[in-house]
Design an enzyme around this catalytic site. Structure first.
Site, PDB file in Angstrom:
ATOM      1  N   PHE A 124       0.845  -1.187   0.000  1.00 20.74           N
ATOM      2  CA  PHE A 124       0.000   0.000   0.000  1.00 20.74           C
ATOM      3  C   PHE A 124       0.886   1.245   0.000  1.00 20.74           C
ATOM      4  CE2 PHE A 124      -3.150   2.926   2.016  1.00 20.74           C
ATOM      5  CZ  PHE A 124      -4.040   2.890   0.972  1.00 20.74           C
ATOM      6  N   ASP A 147       1.425  -5.095   8.278  1.00 24.63           N
ATOM      7  CA  ASP A 147       0.272  -4.200   8.182  1.00 24.63           C
ATOM      8  C   ASP A 147      -0.970  -5.070   7.999  1.00 24.63           C
ATOM      9  OD1 ASP A 147      -1.800  -2.524   7.454  1.00 24.63           O
ATOM     10  OD2 ASP A 147      -0.583  -1.287   6.111  1.00 24.63           O
ATOM     11  N   TYR A 182     -11.139   1.484  10.350  1.00 26.33           N
ATOM     12  CA  TYR A 182     -12.364   1.850   9.620  1.00 26.33           C
ATOM     13  C   TYR A 182     -12.698   0.931   8.451  1.00 26.33           C
ATOM     14  CZ  TYR A 182      -8.895   4.434   6.828  1.00 26.33           C
ATOM     15  OH  TYR A 182      -7.805   4.792   6.091  1.00 26.33           O
ATOM     16  N   LYS A 183     -11.873  -0.094   8.228  1.00 29.35           N
ATOM     17  CA  LYS A 183     -12.182  -1.034   7.144  1.00 29.35           C
ATOM     18  C   LYS A 183     -13.014  -2.179   7.739  1.00 29.35           C
ATOM     19  CE  LYS A 183      -7.932   0.239   4.701  1.00 29.35           C
ATOM     20  NZ  LYS A 183      -8.437   0.900   3.495  1.00 29.35           N
ATOM     21  N   ARG A 193     -12.521  -3.801  -7.552  1.00 30.09           N
ATOM     22  CA  ARG A 193     -12.297  -4.451  -6.262  1.00 30.09           C
ATOM     23  C   ARG A 193     -13.605  -4.634  -5.505  1.00 30.09           C
ATOM     24  NH1 ARG A 193      -8.538  -1.898  -1.516  1.00 30.09           N
ATOM     25  NH2 ARG A 193     -10.314  -0.482  -1.460  1.00 30.09           N
TER      26      ARG A 193
END
Lengths: 421, 421
Positions: free
Chosen positions: B130, B199, B224-225, B380
């Site tokens: 990322f 991560d 928040y995911k 996605r």
């Protein structure tokens, strides 16, 4: 001539800022003199935050990054804060915590000095600066092999010399309420070749600040004290445009990238203040911060920060006078400067013993101030002209008088220390 | 044998996790396949956040640091997250953003190596990691004069050698959904003498993670995911106890001090994970995060992460099968591994052209996934077993089929790119 309760009521009656009090929800029976630690709830915040929760998050979902303007919040709120502290448009961001923003701007300032004047390897600060600021500076000094030199206020600006990279100061001292002359201190530091970083935690929304007028280099500040942004609200960072594009800070997350949605694997900092952003921000807390900023900008049509400052000084003058008239003989001292130009928006009293218990006894009576341990111990009272009135000030001192005269503070329940006060 | 809509309905009918869907408020007509970008609103969150606003902030004011437990939130929520990723009690904190937490743990890992093996001066990571992780690593390398070496996944673990200080990887790749074997990769890195930072942004709450079982060194992740903590919810950091007390990280704010309320001017880090805290946290956003964690722990009585993982794989298997059965001939490719052990909780499709517009056309139909630019471009789709069902999956593919078959994505309105998607 002594001041009476009637006098205080008359002052409230002719106070043009009085209607602003209705912008807040304050608990019944509370006189809140701790807005310098956590500002109270703006009346508009519950509905606004509920909207962010139910509509923006619940209904908009990921689309709200565009449709609800989440992506623009740090810069949009930054500009609204900037307008309160003498910054130009596009120079301020609301983001992260005060400590983290200090790390960013101090890193940037040190990088500038490392390039321009590598022999300057000392950060100068005040011994009585807010501890977390000193911890962050200590951390950066350790990382970069620099020296942190702590001096007393009266040793400034002489302590800033040809070895000084950065002078890092808090504008209004958290313990005493003493305020630096930002323009004069900055001028002297620049003359000595140093950059200046100002912490506005106890200034933004509390006193008039003119960052551009003072020609400051960097500033940071807090969102949840005088800006009324709610518990742990995002903080802010400001950088003078002459530095903003020039240097990099190591918290280089996606939000500071020149093209954050290109997802390239190499870092290219954005132009200007945006490079002081880092990761994704807490949108619900950011939303509450905007409600806090609304309360300050509501004063714009009454004269803005100048009018707020005038009332703040009237309130702190009154408090000092009433304490001296009505609480004499009880061992209280005054830590806050009497001179207006050197006073923030708080009054700090000292007492050799019992300061903690006196604050607890006052809180039990609904007069919320706070205690700060040290030598001497401090009873700290913040005066926020948006919602504190002259009659409130009278009653606060009357409660203090009774707590002292009746030795109420000696009760055991006021002498048990908690972890957090 | 092809799968029918009736088959999907039957799968929902016998899904033991089906009741958990009622823990969320989802917009009418939306099939939400973007919980890997922003989890949806837990049904309990509006009332809980309103209570934090009106009661804790509005009525409790500064007293809520004690009375509402604000001070304990980072560690209390950290433990609840830790329980989802195989951490022991007291090893995890919820705080700050993912990028900032990565800076902290990477700093700590590099400090350990600098002390133990100073000749190791390379951070190894994946080229397709990322971007914000790479930016943070790049920043630290620049600060400390180290090298960031980016390799493709198949070059790992051979790229980890006697020069490697830290191997920094994202467990589940954000673009492809490919998952590393955490235990095997960690074992190989340790055998080569390197520390490993994981991560968990796309793993925590999405797949089974066993940090202690894998003997990982450091981990960070997102609130928040898949943890459903709300927009920009605080992130988390985990450190193996063998490292936690040993080293220091430079974001040394008040909340990481051994005695945060003593207000001493020198920094003494707290024992254990608390030294990875820094400044004051956004309490309203932290409160919403707790509601998100409640939704995950609600699965505990149905088998917890193991049961969620089982359903997640069933959903992604179904999606892949349906796309291949029903969207054949439309140029879609599969970027996500078919092998269960190598697949996260998302399915990523590729297409040479039109990927952005297809995602926009799906969003217009209420099927929310997202687009990630690159070579190839990615469509996605995140599958969160807490609220996504088998019938949802059927309909999502049917919408995709129609968008492709009718060339709906060619409409101009689906081909205008916004700043944020």
């Amino acid at each position: 001539m002594t001041t009476t309760l009637q006098d205080c009521r008359a002052l409230d009656a002719r106070d043009p800022l009085r209607p602003l009090r209705d912008l807040f929800t304050l608990p019944e029976g509370v006189i809140y003199l701790d807005g310098n630690s956590l500002g109270p709830l703006p009346r508009a915040a519950p509905e606004r935050v509920a909207k962010a929760v139910r509509e923006e998050w619940g209904q908009g979902l990921i689309r709200s990054w565009n449709t609800a303007g989440w992506y623009e919040l740090p810069r949009r709120l930054g500009d609204r804060i900037g307008a309160l502290v003498g910054a130009g448009a596009g120079e301020t961001v609301a983001t992260d915590s005060t400590s983290i923003n200090l790390f960013k701007v101090l890193s940037a300032a040190l990088s500038i000095t490392a390039a321009d004047a590598p022999s300057r390897r000392v950060i100068v600060s005040e011994r009585s600066n807010f501890p977390t600021d000193l911890y962050i500076a200590e951390g950066l000094c350790r990382e970069r092999g620099l020296e942190l030199r702590l001096v007393d206020a009266e040793e400034l600006p002489a302590a800033v010399d040809e070895r000084t990279a950065v002078l890092m100061l808090t504008h209004v001292n958290y313990r005493t309420g003493a305020m630096h002359d930002m323009a004069a201190v900055t001028r002297a530091a620049h003359a000595a070749g140093a950059l200046v970083v100002w912490d506005l935690a106890h200034s933004a929304g509390a006193v008039e600040v003119d960052l551009r007028g003072a020609d400051a280099d960097f500033a940071i500040g807090c969102g949840y004290k005088y800006l009324n942004g709610g518990p742990g609200a995002p903080a802010f960072a400001w950088v003078h445009p002459r530095h903003a594009d020039r240097f990099w800070q190591p918290l280089s997350g996606w939000w500071s990238h020149a093209a954050p949605f290109a997802f390239t694997h190499d870092y290219q900092p954005a132009a200007g203040i945006a490079r002081y952003l880092c990761g994704t921000q807490p949108i619900l807390s950011m939303t509450a911060l905007e409600c806090g900023l609304d309360t300050l900008h509501a004063a714009d049509r009454f004269g803005g920060m100048q009018a707020l400052r005038r009332k703040s000084l009237a309130l702190t003058d009154l408090f000092i006078a009433l304490v001296e008239e009505r609480c004499a003989g009880h061992g209280l001292g005054l830590a806050t400067p009497r001179e207006h130009a050197r006073r923030g928006s708080q009054v700090c009293l000292t007492r050799d013993t019992g300061a903690y218990a006196i604050v607890q006894a006052l809180i039990a009576r609904g007069v919320i101030g706070d205690f700060r341990a040290g030598r001497p111990d401090i009873l700290r009272f913040g005066f926020t002209p948006l919602y504190v009135g002259f009659e409130d000030t009278w009653h606060a001192v009357e409660h203090l008088r009774q707590v002292l005269a009746e030795e109420e503070w000696q009760r055991p329940e006021f002498n048990q220390q908690h972890a957090v006060t």
